[in-house]
Design a protein around this motif. Structure first.
Motif, mmCIF file in Angstrom:
data_model
loop_
_atom_site.group_PDB
_atom_site.id
_atom_site.type_symbol
_atom_site.label_atom_id
_atom_site.label_comp_id
_atom_site.label_asym_id
_atom_site.label_seq_id
_atom_site.Cartn_x
_atom_site.Cartn_y
_atom_site.Cartn_z
ATOM 1 N N GLY A 1 0.810 -1.196 0.000
ATOM 2 C CA GLY A 1 0.000 0.000 0.000
ATOM 3 C C GLY A 1 0.848 1.252 0.000
ATOM 4 O O GLY A 1 2.083 1.193 -0.135
ATOM 5 N N ARG B 1 -2.239 9.983 4.775
ATOM 6 C CA ARG B 1 -3.434 9.229 4.367
ATOM 7 C C ARG B 1 -3.060 7.805 4.009
ATOM 8 O O ARG B 1 -2.379 7.537 3.025
ATOM 9 C CB ARG B 1 -4.121 9.928 3.195
ATOM 10 C CG ARG B 1 -5.470 9.307 2.849
ATOM 11 C CD ARG B 1 -6.282 10.200 1.913
ATOM 12 N NE ARG B 1 -5.660 10.392 0.619
ATOM 13 C CZ ARG B 1 -5.990 9.739 -0.494
ATOM 14 N NH1 ARG B 1 -6.930 8.813 -0.470
ATOM 15 N NH2 ARG B 1 -5.381 10.009 -1.634
ATOM 16 N N ILE C 1 -3.478 4.219 2.557
ATOM 17 C CA ILE C 1 -4.193 3.677 1.403
ATOM 18 C C ILE C 1 -3.745 2.227 1.192
ATOM 19 O O ILE C 1 -2.767 1.958 0.496
ATOM 20 C CB ILE C 1 -3.915 4.507 0.133
ATOM 21 C CG1 ILE C 1 -4.170 5.999 0.391
ATOM 22 C CG2 ILE C 1 -4.750 3.991 -1.031
ATOM 23 C CD1 ILE C 1 -3.526 6.921 -0.605
ATOM 24 N N MET D 1 -3.610 -1.305 -0.462
ATOM 25 C CA MET D 1 -3.853 -1.735 -1.842
ATOM 26 C C MET D 1 -3.982 -3.260 -1.858
ATOM 27 O O MET D 1 -3.528 -3.945 -0.946
ATOM 28 C CB MET D 1 -2.701 -1.304 -2.737
ATOM 29 C CG MET D 1 -2.435 0.194 -2.754
ATOM 30 S SD MET D 1 -3.630 1.159 -3.664
ATOM 31 C CE MET D 1 -3.146 0.766 -5.341
ATOM 32 N N ASP E 1 -5.771 -0.028 -10.352
ATOM 33 C CA ASP E 1 -5.833 0.563 -9.016
ATOM 34 C C ASP E 1 -4.756 1.629 -8.855
ATOM 35 O O ASP E 1 -4.987 2.674 -8.247
ATOM 36 C CB ASP E 1 -5.649 -0.503 -7.931
ATOM 37 C CG ASP E 1 -6.837 -1.440 -7.804
ATOM 38 O OD1 ASP E 1 -7.907 -1.128 -8.362
ATOM 39 O OD2 ASP E 1 -6.684 -2.483 -7.147
ATOM 40 N N LEU F 1 -5.207 5.528 -8.048
ATOM 41 C CA LEU F 1 -4.527 6.109 -6.883
ATOM 42 C C LEU F 1 -3.774 7.375 -7.276
ATOM 43 O O LEU F 1 -3.893 8.404 -6.611
ATOM 44 C CB LEU F 1 -3.563 5.092 -6.266
ATOM 45 C CG LEU F 1 -2.617 5.658 -5.205
ATOM 46 C CD1 LEU F 1 -3.381 6.140 -3.985
ATOM 47 C CD2 LEU F 1 -1.576 4.622 -4.829
ATOM 48 N N ASP G 1 -6.127 10.206 -8.002
ATOM 49 C CA ASP G 1 -6.695 10.700 -6.746
ATOM 50 C C ASP G 1 -5.674 11.560 -5.994
ATOM 51 O O ASP G 1 -6.009 12.639 -5.497
ATOM 52 C CB ASP G 1 -7.151 9.516 -5.883
ATOM 53 C CG ASP G 1 -7.862 9.959 -4.623
ATOM 54 O OD1 ASP G 1 -8.725 10.863 -4.697
ATOM 55 O OD2 ASP G 1 -7.556 9.405 -3.556
ATOM 56 N N MET G 2 -4.428 11.099 -5.918
ATOM 57 C CA MET G 2 -3.390 11.888 -5.250
ATOM 58 C C MET G 2 -3.179 13.214 -5.972
ATOM 59 O O MET G 2 -3.026 14.255 -5.320
ATOM 60 C CB MET G 2 -2.078 11.099 -5.138
ATOM 61 C CG MET G 2 -2.114 9.999 -4.098
ATOM 62 S SD MET G 2 -0.491 9.248 -3.755
ATOM 63 C CE MET G 2 -0.056 8.580 -5.341
#
Length: 143
Positions: free
Chosen positions: A26, A39, A41, A43, A59, A63, A66-67
């Motif tokens: 992750g 944060r 996260i 995975m 994924d 990610l 989103d970041m």
């Protein structure tokens, strides 16, 4: 040096325990340029393997998008080793492509016994591995 909260350490170790005997993986994201992991996260290990981890490409794309939207970067990239010490393997080193990230490894080799978990951090730049101290804090100082 990696400075990280106890809460994040606990989340990383719990993820490693939960996925054992497969490797867990992750990211802990933080504000761009801050060097501060914030944060958590977890995975999915797309390889579902006790000896190898791989982020699912879809994924990983989600990610990073989103970041980007949150003005974050991967401050910590973590995974577990299920049968060996918490030291990067040759494969880990070859896949390390974030020179600014802290690479955290958790060993769950003793997960089915009473042994302690190893929690270690490294910088991996151009194939060179440097272990760094880890400072665990209750909270980060106010900015």
């Amino acid at each position: 040096m990696l400075t990280i909260t106890q809460a994040l350490v606990d989340q990383i170790v719990e993820h490693a325990r939960r996925d054992h005997p497969d490797e867990a993986c992750g990211v802990v994201a933080g504000p761009v340029g801050s060097g501060r992991p914030e944060r958590f996260i977890p995975m999915l290990n797309a390889a579902r393997s006790p000896t190898f981890y791989e982020f699912d490409s879809q994924d990983l794309l989600k990610l990073y998008r989103d970041m980007d939207d949150r003005d974050e970067e991967p401050v910590v990239i973590y995974h577990s080793h299920t049968a060996t010490e918490a030291y990067p393997s040759r494969t880990d080193i070859s896949y390390a492509n974030e020179p600014g990230a802290h690479y955290v490894l958790v060993s769950t080799a003793d997960a089915d016994g009473l042994g302690d978990f190893q929690f270690r951090s490294y910088r991996i730049v151009d194939g060179e591995v440097t272990e760094e101290p880890v400072q665990v804090v209750d909270a980060y100082p106010a900015a």
